[in-house]
Design a protein around this motif. Structure first.
Motif, PDB file in Angstrom:
ATOM      1  N   LEU A  72      -2.226  -2.756 -35.174  1.00 57.96           N
ATOM      2  CA  LEU A  72      -2.378  -1.206 -35.431  1.00 57.96           C
ATOM      3  C   LEU A  72      -2.648  -0.745 -33.946  1.00 57.96           C
ATOM      4  CD1 LEU A  72      -4.109  -0.400 -38.512  1.00 57.96           C
ATOM      5  CD2 LEU A  72      -1.593  -0.772 -38.231  1.00 57.96           C
ATOM      6  N   LYS A  73      -3.458  -1.284 -33.213  1.00 61.22           N
ATOM      7  CA  LYS A  73      -3.690  -0.729 -31.854  1.00 61.22           C
ATOM      8  C   LYS A  73      -2.544  -0.986 -30.974  1.00 61.22           C
ATOM      9  CE  LYS A  73      -8.794  -1.662 -32.000  1.00 61.22           C
ATOM     10  NZ  LYS A  73      -9.789  -2.547 -31.710  1.00 61.22           N
ATOM     11  N   LEU A  74      -1.593  -2.103 -31.284  1.00 63.87           N
ATOM     12  CA  LEU A  74      -0.410  -1.827 -30.535  1.00 63.87           C
ATOM     13  C   LEU A  74       0.557  -0.742 -30.414  1.00 63.87           C
ATOM     14  CD1 LEU A  74       0.580  -5.744 -30.539  1.00 63.87           C
ATOM     15  CD2 LEU A  74      -0.699  -4.423 -28.876  1.00 63.87           C
ATOM     16  N   ILE A  75       0.674  -0.335 -32.022  1.00 60.35           N
ATOM     17  CA  ILE A  75       1.510   0.720 -32.300  1.00 60.35           C
ATOM     18  C   ILE A  75       0.884   2.136 -31.667  1.00 60.35           C
ATOM     19  CG2 ILE A  75       2.332   2.336 -34.252  1.00 60.35           C
ATOM     20  CD1 ILE A  75       2.028  -0.324 -36.306  1.00 60.35           C
ATOM     21  N   MET A  76      -0.400   2.095 -31.741  1.00 57.54           N
ATOM     22  CA  MET A  76      -0.982   3.334 -31.100  1.00 57.54           C
ATOM     23  C   MET A  76      -1.003   3.356 -29.530  1.00 57.54           C
ATOM     24  SD  MET A  76      -4.392   3.911 -33.470  1.00 57.54           S
ATOM     25  CE  MET A  76      -4.800   2.401 -34.137  1.00 57.54           C
ATOM     26  N   VAL A 133      -3.807   8.528 -37.603  1.00 55.31           N
ATOM     27  CA  VAL A 133      -4.762   7.408 -37.643  1.00 55.31           C
ATOM     28  C   VAL A 133      -6.008   7.496 -38.460  1.00 55.31           C
ATOM     29  CG1 VAL A 133      -5.878   5.435 -36.789  1.00 55.31           C
ATOM     30  CG2 VAL A 133      -4.107   6.444 -35.477  1.00 55.31           C
ATOM     31  N   VAL A 134      -6.174   6.875 -39.819  1.00 58.72           N
ATOM     32  CA  VAL A 134      -7.474   7.050 -40.668  1.00 58.72           C
ATOM     33  C   VAL A 134      -8.117   5.884 -40.209  1.00 58.72           C
ATOM     34  CG1 VAL A 134      -8.272   7.023 -42.950  1.00 58.72           C
ATOM     35  CG2 VAL A 134      -6.041   8.477 -42.091  1.00 58.72           C
ATOM     36  N   PHE A 135      -9.486   5.818 -39.998  1.00 60.23           N
ATOM     37  CA  PHE A 135     -10.290   4.828 -39.828  1.00 60.23           C
ATOM     38  C   PHE A 135     -11.421   4.540 -40.952  1.00 60.23           C
ATOM     39  CE2 PHE A 135      -9.476   6.630 -35.480  1.00 60.23           C
ATOM     40  CZ  PHE A 135      -8.958   5.515 -34.997  1.00 60.23           C
ATOM     41  N   GLN A 136     -11.800   3.419 -41.039  1.00 57.64           N
ATOM     42  CA  GLN A 136     -12.828   3.141 -42.138  1.00 57.64           C
ATOM     43  C   GLN A 136     -14.107   3.899 -42.155  1.00 57.64           C
ATOM     44  OE1 GLN A 136     -14.107  -1.022 -42.597  1.00 57.64           O
ATOM     45  NE2 GLN A 136     -15.584  -0.480 -44.155  1.00 57.64           N
ATOM     46  N   LEU A 141      -1.028   5.795 -39.673  1.00 56.81           N
ATOM     47  CA  LEU A 141      -1.602   4.367 -39.917  1.00 56.81           C
ATOM     48  C   LEU A 141      -3.205   4.357 -40.391  1.00 56.81           C
ATOM     49  CD1 LEU A 141      -0.924   3.328 -36.342  1.00 56.81           C
ATOM     50  CD2 LEU A 141       0.603   2.774 -38.294  1.00 56.81           C
ATOM     51  N   ALA A 142      -3.429   3.335 -41.224  1.00 59.09           N
ATOM     52  CA  ALA A 142      -4.905   3.374 -41.695  1.00 59.09           C
ATOM     53  C   ALA A 142      -5.384   2.029 -41.546  1.00 59.09           C
ATOM     54  CB  ALA A 142      -4.967   3.914 -42.998  1.00 59.09           C
ATOM     55  N   ASP A 143      -6.743   2.083 -41.073  1.00 58.91           N
ATOM     56  CA  ASP A 143      -7.404   0.721 -40.683  1.00 58.91           C
ATOM     57  C   ASP A 143      -8.561   0.690 -41.889  1.00 58.91           C
ATOM     58  OD1 ASP A 143      -8.121  -1.800 -39.814  1.00 58.91           O
ATOM     59  OD2 ASP A 143      -8.640  -1.088 -38.009  1.00 58.91           O
ATOM     60  N   GLU A 144      -8.542  -0.243 -42.821  1.00 52.73           N
ATOM     61  CA  GLU A 144      -9.489  -0.278 -43.960  1.00 52.73           C
ATOM     62  C   GLU A 144      -9.931   1.052 -44.621  1.00 52.73           C
ATOM     63  OE1 GLU A 144      -9.945  -3.011 -45.256  1.00 52.73           O
ATOM     64  OE2 GLU A 144      -9.579  -4.392 -43.844  1.00 52.73           O
ATOM     65  N   PRO A 145      -9.025   1.915 -44.976  1.00 52.72           N
ATOM     66  CA  PRO A 145      -9.403   3.267 -45.076  1.00 52.72           C
ATOM     67  C   PRO A 145     -10.222   3.321 -46.574  1.00 52.72           C
ATOM     68  CG  PRO A 145      -7.076   2.946 -45.812  1.00 52.72           C
ATOM     69  CD  PRO A 145      -7.530   1.960 -45.079  1.00 52.72           C
ATOM     70  N   GLY A 172       7.956  11.934 -46.857  1.00 59.17           N
ATOM     71  CA  GLY A 172       9.007  11.361 -45.681  1.00 59.17           C
ATOM     72  C   GLY A 172       8.126  10.518 -44.406  1.00 59.17           C
ATOM     73  N   THR A 173       6.712  10.742 -44.452  1.00 55.30           N
ATOM     74  CA  THR A 173       6.101   9.931 -43.646  1.00 55.30           C
ATOM     75  C   THR A 173       6.008   8.502 -43.548  1.00 55.30           C
ATOM     76  OG1 THR A 173       4.327  11.925 -43.884  1.00 55.30           O
ATOM     77  CG2 THR A 173       3.603   9.875 -42.724  1.00 55.30           C
ATOM     78  N   THR A 174       6.206   7.930 -42.736  1.00 58.72           N
ATOM     79  CA  THR A 174       5.919   6.463 -42.916  1.00 58.72           C
ATOM     80  C   THR A 174       4.587   6.026 -42.745  1.00 58.72           C
ATOM     81  OG1 THR A 174       8.168   6.200 -41.356  1.00 58.72           O
ATOM     82  CG2 THR A 174       6.805   4.145 -41.366  1.00 58.72           C
ATOM     83  N   VAL A 175       4.107   5.052 -43.505  1.00 55.36           N
ATOM     84  CA  VAL A 175       2.799   4.928 -43.865  1.00 55.36           C
ATOM     85  C   VAL A 175       2.686   3.231 -43.711  1.00 55.36           C
ATOM     86  CG1 VAL A 175       0.887   4.899 -45.325  1.00 55.36           C
ATOM     87  CG2 VAL A 175       2.575   6.545 -45.284  1.00 55.36           C
ATOM     88  N   LEU A 176       1.639   2.792 -43.024  1.00 59.38           N
ATOM     89  CA  LEU A 176       1.249   1.374 -42.859  1.00 59.38           C
ATOM     90  C   LEU A 176      -0.116   1.136 -42.915  1.00 59.38           C
ATOM     91  CD1 LEU A 176       1.861  -1.524 -42.270  1.00 59.38           C
ATOM     92  CD2 LEU A 176       1.723  -1.248 -39.859  1.00 59.38           C
ATOM     93  N   ILE A 177      -0.663   0.554 -44.051  1.00 62.67           N
ATOM     94  CA  ILE A 177      -2.182   0.555 -44.416  1.00 62.67           C
ATOM     95  C   ILE A 177      -2.741  -0.792 -43.924  1.00 62.67           C
ATOM     96  CG2 ILE A 177      -4.121   1.139 -46.377  1.00 62.67           C
ATOM     97  CD1 ILE A 177      -1.852   2.994 -47.297  1.00 62.67           C
ATOM     98  N   ALA A 178      -3.865  -1.216 -43.006  1.00 65.56           N
ATOM     99  CA  ALA A 178      -4.361  -2.326 -43.247  1.00 65.56           C
ATOM    100  C   ALA A 178      -5.568  -2.403 -43.935  1.00 65.56           C
ATOM    101  CB  ALA A 178      -4.936  -2.468 -41.914  1.00 65.56           C
ATOM    102  N   THR A 179      -5.640  -3.383 -45.099  1.00 63.42           N
ATOM    103  CA  THR A 179      -6.778  -3.592 -46.022  1.00 63.42           C
ATOM    104  C   THR A 179      -6.819  -5.040 -46.433  1.00 63.42           C
ATOM    105  OG1 THR A 179      -7.327  -3.004 -48.355  1.00 63.42           O
ATOM    106  CG2 THR A 179      -5.177  -3.164 -47.984  1.00 63.42           C
ATOM    107  N   HIS A 180      -7.899  -5.365 -46.752  1.00 66.37           N
ATOM    108  CA  HIS A 180      -8.309  -6.842 -47.270  1.00 66.37           C
ATOM    109  C   HIS A 180      -8.367  -6.374 -48.802  1.00 66.37           C
ATOM    110  CE1 HIS A 180     -12.279  -5.884 -45.253  1.00 66.37           C
ATOM    111  NE2 HIS A 180     -12.551  -5.861 -46.639  1.00 66.37           N
ATOM    112  N   ASP A 181      -8.379  -5.529 -49.246  1.00 66.42           N
ATOM    113  CA  ASP A 181      -8.506  -5.264 -50.872  1.00 66.42           C
ATOM    114  C   ASP A 181      -7.523  -5.525 -51.583  1.00 66.42           C
ATOM    115  OD1 ASP A 181      -9.116  -4.388 -53.337  1.00 66.42           O
ATOM    116  OD2 ASP A 181      -9.827  -2.349 -52.665  1.00 66.42           O
ATOM    117  N   LEU A 182      -7.184  -6.914 -51.704  1.00 64.32           N
ATOM    118  CA  LEU A 182      -6.206  -7.316 -52.608  1.00 64.32           C
ATOM    119  C   LEU A 182      -5.813  -6.965 -53.564  1.00 64.32           C
ATOM    120  CD1 LEU A 182      -6.004 -11.019 -50.905  1.00 64.32           C
ATOM    121  CD2 LEU A 182      -4.851  -9.168 -50.593  1.00 64.32           C
TER     122      LEU A 182
END
Ligand code: ADP
Ligand code: ADP
Length: 218
Positions: A45-49, A83-86, A160-164, A187-197
């Protein structure tokens, strides 16, 4: 919209946080990014930002190679990305309204425009009636929604969201995910990092999985 071509990232004195990662996310697509702690999700995510730079390979956003962006171009680039942070990083000495208005003040919007946009964003997350309150008086789920309103207030192309949902119970987590789905439907492109499987498995979206810096599916 987001394209990684054989991207590796090595931190100074560190090992490789990302190894030879390639994928692309189309405009208007929504996906999850999963993997154990330390797998490289935040780094991706940091590379994208442009909070970090790739050591090898190419990261492009909307067809633009991020390596071409100088330090001066970064504020322009960040305006396209929410960007949304935990830990939502709210300021507790300002009102809900002021927290959401912050990115617009930084970008130099005029007051009238700021008022309209902030209220539109608060309306989308269901918090219009709480604009004057201090965020410290709101619940954890509401605080996370303020963080989301702040991330979408300038109508970014990419969210982008990091463990939201890291601090939220399952019901609140679903509520937050539904908000992301709504932005995606518009229409927003969304990428969400999470470990909540468990949460991810209930949602009908593509999942990219990192394992020790390598993308093992996607
Ligand atoms: P995740 O978000 O999946 O937990 P991170 O991207 O935070 O993974 O971390 C990936 C790896 O890179 C980890 O081994 C982590 O310790 C390391 N790392 C992350 N940030 C830095 C940094 N600024 N300097 C050195 N190593 C880092
Ligand atoms: P998360 O798991 O939520 O991504 P981390 O604990 O991995 O959070 O990282 C928190 C911060 O510390 C990030 O900014 C990350 O880049 C940095 N960091 C993580 N690992 C290291 C490390 N080994 N050395 C230096 N900084 C690190």
């Amino acid at each position: 919209m987001i394209k990684f071509d054989n991207v590796s990232k090595r931190y100074p004195e560190g090992h490789d946080a990302l190894r030879d990662v390639s994928f692309s996310l189309n405009r208007g697509e929504m996906a999850f990014l999963t993997g154990h702690s330390g797998a490289g999700k935040s780094t991706l995510l940091k590379l994208i930002m442009l909070m970090e730079r790739a050591s090898r390979g190419q990261v492009s956003i909307a067809g633009q190679d991020l390596a071409q962006f100088s330090r001066d171009d970064i504020p322009y680039h960040r305006r396209r990305i929410g960007v949304v942070f935990q830990n939502h990083q709210l300021l507790f000495d300002r009102s809900v309204f002021e927290n959401v208005a912050l990115p617009l003040h930084i970008s130099g919007y005029d007051e009238e425009d700021i008022g309209k946009r902030v209220r539109a964003a608060l309306d989308k997350v269901g918090l219009l009636h709480k604009e004057k309150l201090n965020p410290i008086t709101l619940s954890t789920g509401e605080q996370q929604r303020i963080g989301i309103a702040r991330a979408i207030v300038h109508k970014p192309q990419v969210l982008l969201a990091d463990e939201p949902t890291g601090n939220l119970d399952p019901a609140l987590s679903e509520e937050i995910m539904r908000l992301f789905m709504e932005f995606n439907l518009h229409g927003t492109t969304v990428l969400i990092a999470t470990h909540d499987l468990a949460l991810v498995s209930r949602m009908p979206y593509r999942t990219l999985t990192l394992d020790q810096g390598r993308l093992i599916n996607g």
